[in-house]
Design a protein around this motif. Structure first.
Motif, short mmCIF file in Angstrom:
data_model
loop_
_atom_site.label_atom_id
_atom_site.label_comp_id
_atom_site.label_asym_id
_atom_site.label_seq_id
_atom_site.Cartn_x
_atom_site.Cartn_y
_atom_site.Cartn_z
N UNK A 156 27.19 36.43 89.50
CA UNK A 156 28.55 35.91 89.29
C UNK A 156 28.83 34.73 90.23
N UNK A 157 28.33 34.80 91.47
CA UNK A 157 28.53 33.69 92.41
C UNK A 157 27.81 32.44 91.93
N UNK B 35 34.19 33.91 90.45
CA UNK B 35 34.25 34.12 91.89
C UNK B 35 34.95 35.43 92.22
N UNK B 36 35.99 35.78 91.48
CA UNK B 36 36.69 37.05 91.68
C UNK B 36 35.78 38.23 91.36
N UNK B 37 35.01 38.11 90.28
CA UNK B 37 34.05 39.16 89.93
C UNK B 37 33.02 39.32 91.05
N UNK B 38 32.53 38.21 91.55
CA UNK B 38 31.56 38.23 92.64
C UNK B 38 32.16 38.92 93.87
N UNK B 39 33.40 38.59 94.18
CA UNK B 39 34.08 39.21 95.33
C UNK B 39 34.24 40.71 95.17
N UNK C 121 23.12 42.40 92.82
CA UNK C 121 22.61 41.46 91.81
C UNK C 121 23.73 40.90 90.94
N UNK C 122 24.69 41.75 90.58
CA UNK C 122 25.84 41.27 89.80
C UNK C 122 26.65 40.27 90.62
N UNK D 37 32.47 43.38 97.69
CA UNK D 37 33.25 44.42 98.38
C UNK D 37 32.61 45.80 98.19
N UNK D 38 32.11 46.07 96.98
CA UNK D 38 31.44 47.34 96.71
C UNK D 38 30.17 47.48 97.55
N UNK D 39 29.37 46.42 97.61
CA UNK D 39 28.14 46.45 98.41
C UNK D 39 28.48 46.69 99.88
#
Length: 146
Positions: A128-129, A15-19, A123-124, A23-25
């Motif tokens: 990840x989500x 979930x942290x990776x997804x966040x 997509x990443x 944020x980048x998107x």
């Protein structure tokens, strides 16, 4: 550490990776909507190889692209971005969108013809989500939350 704690840890990490990628998107989309524009160039295209030792994986490599542009006040800025599948040759012109308050940290080449800086992290983020959902839902089910 019990299996539930391990599942919870894995789910929260994903979930942290997804966040991070969400944020980048969001940052790229904000720059596209309200950032300043400048003409830039691709100044370097290289292959970066990671050893894989820390993660226990085999070595891998990926292309890295470096771009440069000048802000309205003439400051030269160099930054990295991922243009997507095909990339750019060194010297190729690009359109840069940037935040005038922090051009070194917030710049992108995303826009017409170059959507890689949007779709790659999106997509990443999605992957990840989805990965996070499985262990988190398993923990919730085990705790009787649904």
């Amino acid at each position: 550490m019990g299996i539930e704690a391990l599942f919870l840890l894995v789910g929260l990490l994903a979930l942290a990776v997804s966040g991070h990628f969400a944020r980048r998107v969001l940052m790229v989309l904000v720059l596209l909507g309200g950032g300043r524009r400048a003409e830039g160039r691709c100044v370097d295209r290289r292959t970066v190889t990671t050893s894989g030792v820390a993660s226990g994986n085999a070595p891998s490599s990926h292309p890295e692209f470096v771009f440069t542009f000048r802000t309205e006040d003439g400051t030269a800025v160099e930054f990295k971005d991922r243009p997507g599948m095909f990339g750019y040759e060194v010297g190729a012109p690009v359109r840069v969108s940037y935040d005038p308050k922090s051009p070194r940290k917030r710049a992108t080449i995303a826009g017409p013809g170059t959507w890689g800086p949007v779709y790659v992290p999106a997509l990443i983020c999605l992957g990840a989500a989805l990965f996070a959902a499985v262990p988190l839902l398993a923990v919730a089910a085990a705790e009787g939350l649904f």
